[in-house]
Scaffold this motif. Structure first.
Motif, mmCIF file in Angstrom:
data_model
loop_
_atom_site.group_PDB
_atom_site.id
_atom_site.type_symbol
_atom_site.label_atom_id
_atom_site.label_comp_id
_atom_site.label_asym_id
_atom_site.label_seq_id
_atom_site.Cartn_x
_atom_site.Cartn_y
_atom_site.Cartn_z
ATOM 1 N N GLU A 376 0.818 -1.210 0.000
ATOM 2 C CA GLU A 376 0.000 0.000 0.000
ATOM 3 C C GLU A 376 0.860 1.271 0.000
ATOM 4 O O GLU A 376 0.556 2.250 0.687
ATOM 5 C CB GLU A 376 -0.935 -0.003 1.215
ATOM 6 C CG GLU A 376 -1.985 -1.099 1.213
ATOM 7 C CD GLU A 376 -3.077 -0.865 0.178
ATOM 8 O OE1 GLU A 376 -3.099 0.220 -0.446
ATOM 9 O OE2 GLU A 376 -3.912 -1.775 -0.017
ATOM 10 N N ASN A 377 1.928 1.268 -0.789
ATOM 11 C CA ASN A 377 2.809 2.430 -0.906
ATOM 12 C C ASN A 377 3.317 2.935 0.440
ATOM 13 O O ASN A 377 3.484 4.144 0.644
ATOM 14 C CB ASN A 377 2.091 3.575 -1.645
ATOM 15 C CG ASN A 377 1.994 3.320 -3.124
ATOM 16 O OD1 ASN A 377 2.758 2.540 -3.677
ATOM 17 N ND2 ASN A 377 1.037 3.956 -3.772
ATOM 18 N N SER A 378 3.554 2.049 1.375
ATOM 19 C CA SER A 378 4.039 2.441 2.689
ATOM 20 C C SER A 378 5.291 1.659 3.022
ATOM 21 O O SER A 378 5.558 0.593 2.462
ATOM 22 C CB SER A 378 2.968 2.190 3.757
ATOM 23 O OG SER A 378 2.681 0.802 3.864
ATOM 24 N N TRP A 414 3.863 -4.467 8.905
ATOM 25 C CA TRP A 414 2.600 -3.839 8.475
ATOM 26 C C TRP A 414 1.419 -4.254 9.354
ATOM 27 O O TRP A 414 0.284 -3.890 9.065
ATOM 28 C CB TRP A 414 2.303 -4.202 7.020
ATOM 29 C CG TRP A 414 3.158 -3.452 6.054
ATOM 30 C CD1 TRP A 414 3.169 -2.117 5.828
ATOM 31 C CD2 TRP A 414 4.128 -3.996 5.148
ATOM 32 N NE1 TRP A 414 4.075 -1.772 4.858
ATOM 33 C CE2 TRP A 414 4.690 -2.930 4.416
ATOM 34 C CE3 TRP A 414 4.595 -5.280 4.889
ATOM 35 C CZ2 TRP A 414 5.668 -3.099 3.451
ATOM 36 C CZ3 TRP A 414 5.574 -5.458 3.927
ATOM 37 C CH2 TRP A 414 6.099 -4.380 3.215
ATOM 38 N N TRP A 418 -1.941 -2.195 8.766
ATOM 39 C CA TRP A 418 -2.760 -2.872 7.763
ATOM 40 C C TRP A 418 -3.237 -4.252 8.201
ATOM 41 O O TRP A 418 -3.962 -4.907 7.458
ATOM 42 C CB TRP A 418 -1.984 -3.023 6.440
ATOM 43 C CG TRP A 418 -1.447 -1.731 5.921
ATOM 44 C CD1 TRP A 418 -0.170 -1.287 5.969
ATOM 45 C CD2 TRP A 418 -2.194 -0.681 5.290
ATOM 46 N NE1 TRP A 418 -0.052 -0.033 5.414
ATOM 47 C CE2 TRP A 418 -1.284 0.359 4.979
ATOM 48 C CE3 TRP A 418 -3.540 -0.509 4.945
ATOM 49 C CZ2 TRP A 418 -1.677 1.539 4.358
ATOM 50 C CZ3 TRP A 418 -3.930 0.663 4.327
ATOM 51 C CH2 TRP A 418 -3.001 1.666 4.043
ATOM 52 N N LEU A 447 -5.170 -6.562 -0.112
ATOM 53 C CA LEU A 447 -4.446 -5.296 -0.116
ATOM 54 C C LEU A 447 -3.638 -5.172 -1.401
ATOM 55 O O LEU A 447 -3.289 -6.167 -2.030
ATOM 56 C CB LEU A 447 -3.512 -5.212 1.092
ATOM 57 C CG LEU A 447 -4.174 -5.300 2.476
ATOM 58 C CD1 LEU A 447 -3.112 -5.437 3.562
ATOM 59 C CD2 LEU A 447 -5.040 -4.081 2.730
ATOM 60 N N SER A 448 -3.347 -3.943 -1.764
ATOM 61 C CA SER A 448 -2.512 -3.695 -2.949
ATOM 62 C C SER A 448 -1.046 -3.692 -2.542
ATOM 63 O O SER A 448 -0.685 -3.166 -1.488
ATOM 64 C CB SER A 448 -2.878 -2.345 -3.577
ATOM 65 O OG SER A 448 -4.219 -2.331 -4.012
ATOM 66 N N PHE A 449 -0.209 -4.263 -3.386
ATOM 67 C CA PHE A 449 1.227 -4.249 -3.095
ATOM 68 C C PHE A 449 2.015 -4.368 -4.383
ATOM 69 O O PHE A 449 1.487 -4.768 -5.437
ATOM 70 C CB PHE A 449 1.619 -5.359 -2.111
ATOM 71 C CG PHE A 449 1.284 -6.758 -2.566
ATOM 72 C CD1 PHE A 449 2.150 -7.489 -3.368
ATOM 73 C CD2 PHE A 449 0.088 -7.348 -2.169
ATOM 74 C CE1 PHE A 449 1.845 -8.775 -3.773
ATOM 75 C CE2 PHE A 449 -0.230 -8.639 -2.563
ATOM 76 C CZ PHE A 449 0.650 -9.363 -3.366
ATOM 77 N N THR A 524 -3.260 -5.413 -7.386
ATOM 78 C CA THR A 524 -4.162 -4.337 -6.995
ATOM 79 C C THR A 524 -5.386 -4.926 -6.310
ATOM 80 O O THR A 524 -6.021 -5.845 -6.834
ATOM 81 C CB THR A 524 -4.596 -3.518 -8.228
ATOM 82 O OG1 THR A 524 -3.424 -3.069 -8.916
ATOM 83 C CG2 THR A 524 -5.426 -2.320 -7.820
ATOM 84 N N GLN A 542 -10.117 0.450 1.632
ATOM 85 C CA GLN A 542 -9.564 1.442 0.720
ATOM 86 C C GLN A 542 -8.813 2.489 1.534
ATOM 87 O O GLN A 542 -9.309 3.590 1.784
ATOM 88 C CB GLN A 542 -10.671 2.100 -0.106
ATOM 89 C CG GLN A 542 -11.383 1.123 -1.031
ATOM 90 C CD GLN A 542 -12.453 1.776 -1.847
ATOM 91 O OE1 GLN A 542 -12.773 2.936 -1.638
ATOM 92 N NE2 GLN A 542 -13.011 1.052 -2.783
ATOM 93 N N GLU A 545 -3.629 6.665 0.442
ATOM 94 C CA GLU A 545 -2.242 6.419 0.049
ATOM 95 C C GLU A 545 -1.301 7.162 0.977
ATOM 96 O O GLU A 545 -1.448 8.343 1.249
ATOM 97 C CB GLU A 545 -1.994 6.897 -1.392
ATOM 98 C CG GLU A 545 -2.294 5.819 -2.422
ATOM 99 C CD GLU A 545 -1.696 6.188 -3.755
ATOM 100 O OE1 GLU A 545 -0.891 7.122 -3.794
ATOM 101 O OE2 GLU A 545 -2.047 5.540 -4.739
#
Length: 638
Positions: A376-378, A414, A418, A447-449, A524, A542, A545
């Motif tokens: 998740e852009n983290s 995470w 998350w 989750l997105s990664f 995604t 959701q 970001e």
């Protein structure tokens, strides 16, 4: 600590007073040191012209002109530590000797207060005194008595400064450069400085504090390990000059650090890029290691230091299996479980390195700048938060059988944000020609990664279609390299359970910024990829970001374009063939006993070790929710 700072400040204030009671100064140093390291004659030639070459920059250096106003802090450190004397000595001409003497005479003609405060940082001052006395026979060989007297007078002044800085700030690797400076004053001016017993006491304390049992430095930076090893080699040499046996702790540290440093080198001789390191000069590394110990042994177990090294038939896989260091540079790296891979002298998968400015160092410490999964852009851990680092747990197991390696790893970085656990399994065949991986996210919701594989700048990426199974064409990436030592290499990169793109990247491993590429496998959450080995459902989660770059950082702002969204190649279709799944992990690593233990959920050997990690994660995992899994493989074809 507050009292120690006050006392240190008082000692430094007293060191600025005129020297009284130090006795008569000698005409020359009692011992003549010899600098061990090789210089660069080309750089020495430029120095005779008043130009200091540092990281592709030209800094003016001549009497009356010590750099520019906009010279970086690192550039000033390079000027003021006088390490450039070895470049002039390497040139070895009379012009180089006279130029070096003129610069030192100009320095001695200036009061200490006239110099930039960087000149009197403890490590810079220690290195300057060491370099002065290590090159004394070069620049003062034909000097007159007036120059020698002026030099000894200034040596006393600077020696008082460095002696007043004891004891050093504990836990900082720069303390060893300070020890060098105090030690060299004790050797060369023994009637004025009798500090050997204090040096030994403080040196022992710092070795215990900073060097772990497996030889890794507490900052977990391979380049810092090299710097510390160099300093310890010079300190041991000083003990030998006065016929004193070095402390046992020093001898042990030299052996341990040498073994760990050898384990963190690739086939090209350079260092792996973890936690702010750069490749460095292989010849310099060889020289430091040869002076440190005659044993050519690499450390095999670095659990405390948090590294795993796998070697098979000239292929080297190095993985960061530790949490970020709690001490050291404020630009910490969130690259847990990131990997680097090389075949012979050819680097293939790399991390981006440390950067050459403060802004780039901060940016390249993010998870996305490493060859590892980013969720998740983290980042995998908030390194500015000491509590997050302390709660960060990593599990890593290394199995070896018949020359092949299997790594089973995971971390809970995470989990607080998350509710996800990241697991990574890597397999390196005994031939060194097959590297396979499985990336797994266990969470209550999809989750997105992105999984990033940063490529060395020498690698070229092309897209191709290959039939691994008859009638089932598969899109892959072909990695090409033409290495002057290894010749031509061709590797095939396969994947399953994700969409892939080739994107821009950067590489700072050689000290300057170089354009490169990266393979990015993307999953995604709102558009899951379905296959025979993974069935993911659309997530209702959701999250917003998380920004990986501070808006105040202007330099290096193209980080977003490099690590996010911008693609320079079309997407590659997903491979759903069972062939990749069946070849991902070698089953002969798992014994029947282990299969039975896993089936029953009981493993008496590792139960106690993993109990705390599994207990923490059990509340977040759902048996009904399938994990998100991506598999990939790197196969050598030539």
């Amino acid at each position: 600590m507050a009292l120690r700072r006050i006392l240190r400040s008082m000692r430094l204030s007293m060191a600025r007073l005129p020297p009284i009671g130090y006795g008569k100064l000698p005409d020359a140093p009692a011992f003549i040191l010899r600098d061990l390291w090789q210089g660069n004659s080309i750089h020495g030639m430029h120095l005779t012209k008043g130009e200091l070459i540092y990281k592709d920059q030209i800094i003016p250096l001549q009497p009356g002109l010590w750099g520019r106003r906009n010279t970086s802090l690192e550039g000033l450190c390079k000027i003021y530590d006088f390490s450039w004397l070895r470049d002039m000595r390497e040139l070895g001409t009379d012009n180089a000797r006279l130029s070096a003497r003129a610069l030192i005479a100009d320095w001695m003609g200036r009061p200490p207060t006239a110099q930039h405060q960087v000149a009197y940082y403890s490590d810079i001052l220690g290195m300057r005194l060491t370099n002065w006395l290590g090159h004394f026979d070069f620049f003062a060989a034909s000097a007159d008595d007036a120059f020698r007297k002026q030099f000894m007078d200034r040596l006393l002044i600077e020696g008082r400064y460095v002696a007043a800085m004891l004891p050093p700030i504990s836990g900082n690797y720069k303390a060893f450069s300070l020890f060098k400076g105090v030690m060299v004053m004790t050797l060369c001016m023994p009637e004025q400085f009798d500090l050997l017993s204090r040096i030994v006491r403080y040196l022992k304390e710092e070795l215990v504090c900073q060097i772990l049992e497996d030889g890794v430095h507490i900052e977990r930076n391979p380049e810092i390990m090299l710097v510390v090893l160099r300093d310890l080699v010079e300190i041991r040499l000083m003990f030998q000059l006065i016929n004193r046996r070095p402390p046992n702790e020093l001898i042990t540290a030299l052996d341990l650090i040498s073994k760990a440093l050898r384990a963190l080198r690739h086939g090209d001789g350079g260092l792996a890029l973890f936690n702010g390191s750069s490749e460095n000069n292989p010849q310099f590394i060889d020289r430091v290691l040869s002076h440190a110990t005659q044993k050519r042994v690499a450390m095999t177990n670095m659990k405390q230091g948090g590294y795993v090294r796998c070697y098979a038939n000239r292929a080297t896989l190095i993985v960061d299996s530790g949490r970020p260091a709690m001490t050291g540079s404020r630009h910490k790296h969130a690259g847990c479980l990131s990997l680097e891979f090389s075949a012979g002298r050819q680097r293939i998968f790399v991390n981006c390195g440390a950067g050459d400015t403060s802004s780039w160092r901060s940016i390249l410490g993010c998870t996305a700048a490493h060859s590892v999964l980013g969720l998740e852009n983290s980042d995998c851990v908030v390194v500015e938060n000491s509590k997050s680092v302390m709660e960060f747990e990593v599990v890593a197991k290394h199995h070896v059988e018949e020359g092949a390696h299997l790594l089973e790893m995971g971390h809970n970085g995470w989990l607080p944000r998350w509710g996800a656990i990241y697991q990574r399994i890597l397999y390196l065949s005994s031939s060194g020609e097959i590297l396979k991986g499985e990336e797994r996210i266990d969470a209550n919701e999809d989750l997105s990664f992105k999984i990033r594989f940063h490529l060395h700048p020498s690698m070229v990426v092309e897209e191709d279609v290959v039939e691994f199974t008859k009638g089932k064409p598969e899109r892959i990436y072909v990695l090409l390299a033409n290495n002057k030592h290894e010749g031509r290499q061709i590797w095939w990169f396969r994947f399953s359970g994700a969409e892939a793109t080739v994107e821009e990247s950067i590489y700072f491993g050689e000290g300057s910024r170089t354009a490169s590429q990266q393979i990015v496998l993307t999953v995604t959450a709102d558009k899951p990829v379905k296959s025979e080995i993974e069935i993911s459902q659309t997530s209702s989660l959701q999250p917003k970001e998380a920004s990986l770059i501070n808006e105040e950082i202007q330099e290096g702002s193209d980080y977003v374009a490099i690590f996010h969204h911008q693609n320079v190649n079309q997407r590659v279709g997903q491979e759903s063939d069972h062939a990749l799944h069946s070849q991902t992990m070698s089953q002969h690593f798992v014994s029947q006993e282990k299969i039975e233990e896993e089936a029953s959920g009981h493993n008496p050997v590792n139960e106690q070790e993993e109990n705390s990690f599994q207990q923490e994660t059990s509340d977040y995992q759902s048996k009904e929710k399938s994990p998100q899994i991506v598999r990939w493989a790197l196969l050598r074809k030539l």
